[in-house]
Design a protein around this motif. Sequence first.
Motif, PDB file in Angstrom:
ATOM      1  N   ASN A 109       0.792  -1.240   0.000  1.00 36.60           N
ATOM      2  CA  ASN A 109       0.000   0.000   0.000  1.00 36.60           C
ATOM      3  C   ASN A 109       0.819   1.283   0.000  1.00 36.60           C
ATOM      4  O   ASN A 109       0.274   2.364   0.228  1.00 36.60           O
ATOM      5  CB  ASN A 109      -0.990   0.028   1.165  1.00 36.60           C
ATOM      6  CG  ASN A 109      -2.044  -1.030   1.023  1.00 36.60           C
ATOM      7  OD1 ASN A 109      -2.723  -1.104   0.000  1.00 36.60           O
ATOM      8  ND2 ASN A 109      -2.175  -1.875   2.028  1.00 36.60           N
ATOM      9  N   ALA A 110       2.115   1.200  -0.250  1.00 32.53           N
ATOM     10  CA  ALA A 110       2.907   2.422  -0.380  1.00 32.53           C
ATOM     11  C   ALA A 110       2.516   3.132  -1.670  1.00 32.53           C
ATOM     12  O   ALA A 110       2.084   2.504  -2.638  1.00 32.53           O
ATOM     13  CB  ALA A 110       4.394   2.099  -0.376  1.00 32.53           C
ATOM     14  N   THR A 111       2.673   4.453  -1.681  1.00 31.48           N
ATOM     15  CA  THR A 111       2.420   5.267  -2.868  1.00 31.48           C
ATOM     16  C   THR A 111       3.721   5.939  -3.272  1.00 31.48           C
ATOM     17  O   THR A 111       4.388   6.557  -2.444  1.00 31.48           O
ATOM     18  CB  THR A 111       1.345   6.334  -2.587  1.00 31.48           C
ATOM     19  OG1 THR A 111       0.129   5.675  -2.219  1.00 31.48           O
ATOM     20  CG2 THR A 111       1.106   7.215  -3.793  1.00 31.48           C
ATOM     21  N   ILE A 112       4.066   5.812  -4.557  1.00 33.44           N
ATOM     22  CA  ILE A 112       5.314   6.356  -5.087  1.00 33.44           C
ATOM     23  C   ILE A 112       4.968   7.446  -6.096  1.00 33.44           C
ATOM     24  O   ILE A 112       4.361   7.170  -7.132  1.00 33.44           O
ATOM     25  CB  ILE A 112       6.151   5.251  -5.779  1.00 33.44           C
ATOM     26  CG1 ILE A 112       6.240   3.976  -4.921  1.00 33.44           C
ATOM     27  CG2 ILE A 112       7.519   5.796  -6.180  1.00 33.44           C
ATOM     28  CD1 ILE A 112       6.852   4.148  -3.560  1.00 33.44           C
ATOM     29  N   LEU A 113       5.331   8.702  -5.789  1.00 31.43           N
ATOM     30  CA  LEU A 113       5.067   9.799  -6.706  1.00 31.43           C
ATOM     31  C   LEU A 113       5.981   9.723  -7.925  1.00 31.43           C
ATOM     32  O   LEU A 113       7.015   9.055  -7.881  1.00 31.43           O
ATOM     33  CB  LEU A 113       5.230  11.141  -5.988  1.00 31.43           C
ATOM     34  CG  LEU A 113       3.930  11.687  -5.371  1.00 31.43           C
ATOM     35  CD1 LEU A 113       3.340  10.742  -4.371  1.00 31.43           C
ATOM     36  CD2 LEU A 113       4.143  13.051  -4.811  1.00 31.43           C
TER      37      LEU A 113
END
Length: 151
Positions: A109-113
């Motif tokens: 569930n990490a978000t990477i911009l």
Amino acid sequence: MNIHDLSDVQSNKIGDGTSIWQFVVVLKNATIGENCNICAHGFIENDVVIGNNVTVKSGVYIWDGIRIEDNVFIGPNVTFTNDLFPRSKVYPDEFKVTCIKNGASIGANATILPGITIGEGAMIGAGSVVTKDVPDNTVVVGNPAKILRNI
């Protein structure tokens, strides 16, 4: 190569020993290395390069401009982005390149911009929001992700 009958794999640039499971779509210009495991319910766009020995868990969509080097782990439901200012039916001339370096791990569930580089051996904690580059061999956690320690 093991491609599940319920996947839609259009690319012929897939390495030996790679498994692609059900309900995964891989577009025709994507490149996937050897001995990868692409788990169910995923999407891999055209301008994507995935190295060797990469694990992509279920629920991950890998958009144009994403580069994943060898020995990377991508946890379930990791979210990659490739446009800082998304608008419906308005596309940038080119997408920012996001690079996940050799041996990095990204928790669930990490978000990477977009435009981020995650360094070699780095670890991204589950649920973290990565808004800037991550140095080699560090653990980052939180929103926004901050360095917790070196490893």
